[in-house]
Design a protein around this motif. Sequence first.
Motif, PDB file in Angstrom:
ATOM      1  N   ASP A 199       5.648   3.683  -7.682  1.00 15.56           N
ATOM      2  CA  ASP A 199       4.931   4.949  -7.639  1.00 15.56           C
ATOM      3  C   ASP A 199       5.824   6.092  -8.140  1.00 15.56           C
ATOM      4  O   ASP A 199       6.871   6.368  -7.565  1.00 15.56           O
ATOM      5  CB  ASP A 199       4.467   5.238  -6.207  1.00 15.56           C
ATOM      6  N   GLY A 231      10.703   3.805  -3.494  1.00 17.37           N
ATOM      7  CA  GLY A 231       9.411   4.338  -3.923  1.00 17.37           C
ATOM      8  C   GLY A 231       8.558   3.347  -4.669  1.00 17.37           C
ATOM      9  O   GLY A 231       7.510   3.717  -5.216  1.00 17.37           O
ATOM     10  N   ASP A 248       0.826  -1.201   0.000  1.00 16.63           N
ATOM     11  CA  ASP A 248       0.000   0.000   0.000  1.00 16.63           C
ATOM     12  C   ASP A 248       0.861   1.252   0.000  1.00 16.63           C
ATOM     13  O   ASP A 248       2.044   1.232   0.354  1.00 16.63           O
ATOM     14  CB  ASP A 248      -0.935  -0.005   1.211  1.00 16.63           C
ATOM     15  N   LEU A 249       0.240   2.358  -0.378  1.00 15.79           N
ATOM     16  CA  LEU A 249       0.954   3.616  -0.534  1.00 15.79           C
ATOM     17  C   LEU A 249       1.543   4.102   0.787  1.00 15.79           C
ATOM     18  O   LEU A 249       2.651   4.656   0.810  1.00 15.79           O
ATOM     19  CB  LEU A 249       0.018   4.681  -1.113  1.00 15.79           C
ATOM     20  N   GLU A 282       5.397   9.429  -8.212  1.00 16.79           N
ATOM     21  CA  GLU A 282       5.534  10.592  -7.335  1.00 16.79           C
ATOM     22  C   GLU A 282       6.525  10.322  -6.209  1.00 16.79           C
ATOM     23  O   GLU A 282       7.384  11.160  -5.901  1.00 16.79           O
ATOM     24  CB  GLU A 282       4.168  10.972  -6.759  1.00 16.79           C
ATOM     25  N   LEU A 283       6.443   9.146  -5.594  1.00 16.06           N
ATOM     26  CA  LEU A 283       7.352   8.821  -4.502  1.00 16.06           C
ATOM     27  C   LEU A 283       8.781   8.657  -5.000  1.00 16.06           C
ATOM     28  O   LEU A 283       9.729   9.117  -4.350  1.00 16.06           O
ATOM     29  CB  LEU A 283       6.896   7.546  -3.797  1.00 16.06           C
ATOM     30  N   LEU A 334       4.795   2.294   1.397  1.00 15.12           N
ATOM     31  CA  LEU A 334       5.823   2.810   0.487  1.00 15.12           C
ATOM     32  C   LEU A 334       6.346   4.161   0.952  1.00 15.12           C
ATOM     33  O   LEU A 334       7.553   4.422   0.942  1.00 15.12           O
ATOM     34  CB  LEU A 334       5.258   2.945  -0.922  1.00 15.12           C
ATOM     35  N   ARG A 335       5.431   5.045   1.358  1.00 21.71           N
ATOM     36  CA  ARG A 335       5.827   6.384   1.794  1.00 21.71           C
ATOM     37  C   ARG A 335       6.683   6.301   3.054  1.00 21.71           C
ATOM     38  O   ARG A 335       7.684   7.016   3.177  1.00 21.71           O
ATOM     39  CB  ARG A 335       4.587   7.246   2.021  1.00 21.71           C
TER      40      ARG A 335
END
Length: 373
Positions: A195, A192, A157-158, A197-198, A161-162
């Motif tokens: 993704d 990242g 999940d995001l 953006e990450l 990752l973040r």
Amino acid sequence: MTNGFGYQLVHRDSGSAARRGQFVTPRGAVDTPAFMPVGTLGAIKGLTIDAVRATGAQMVLSNTYHLALRPGETIVRELGGLHQFMGWDGPILTDSGGFQLFSLAKLTKINDQGAIFRSHIDGSLFELSPERAIEIQEALGSDIAMVLDHVAPLPCDLATLREACDRTILWAKRCRDAATRSDQAQFAIVQGGLDEELRLSCAEQLTALDFPGYAIGGLSVGEEPSDMYRTLDFTCPALPEDKPRYLMGVGRPQDLLEAVRRGVDLFDCVMPTRNGRNALAFTDEGPLRLRNLIHQRDLAPLEEHCPCPACRHSRGYLRHLFQADEMLGPILLTAHNLTYYQRLLAEARAAIEADQFPAFYRKKMTGWGEQID
């Protein structure tokens, strides 16, 4: 401040993002793109160090976590450091142990301070913080020390990752601040997942810290090759032009060429050695599985004009070695596969310099039976 390190862009292919460069270290220059054989415990499995040199290898890789467990970094230092310990006088890169946070996840607890492992050998506790990772690598005396990073599994999940990205950046700063050796360069690792953006945010923040080199981590962990290539499409342009780019843990010959045409300079992977020990040889016509009966009476070498010791013999003889459980079989195929990888990237460097990389790429992919977009 590190001394004696630098990257020079020699030529960029006119038809792709492939780049021919030279990474200068105090122990010699590495012509890029280049492949590093993996010597996790200070040895490339099955080969003497002279045999490793004969494959064309310029730089090798060892692992912080594994060497800290056996024999221990203090013993390596007392025996003259990693170069003298393994007999390799060229550049050595040591992985930080960050991948083991991922691969040994069931044995690991991670927070911002660091990670606590249960040793896969005897179950004893092993603590690894950014500072400890650098302390071990400085004791080993490698030329390039990888910062400690947090590898997230894919898919995930995001939020996970973040968190891994934020921790990777935090740990990179602490690794940089912990450095005491001017003769050891640190490479940061961009995380990242898949993704965009990450990845771009992580690359931007790590680039601002001005490391001597940058790695792309967290790939080749189960995602589809197309997803890895797409991630490289947006990650490579975000990395500095004047620093080496290292794709960690990759991969198949076709993966190397796909990454080279996107601007990657350095690679490592256990694939050529592991497959060599299991009777699979890489060739321009695709992989050969030597246990197959079709090779029993085959007089041909693995590849014509290959200079490796395996190609002095017939496929039939090499198959016999594996069928008879003779240790020479894995040794010879390991030498062949590493030679094949070195030849492949030497040919890629020549193609880039001649502005012929797209044609070279198409020829190799066609020979391997790969579809080309």
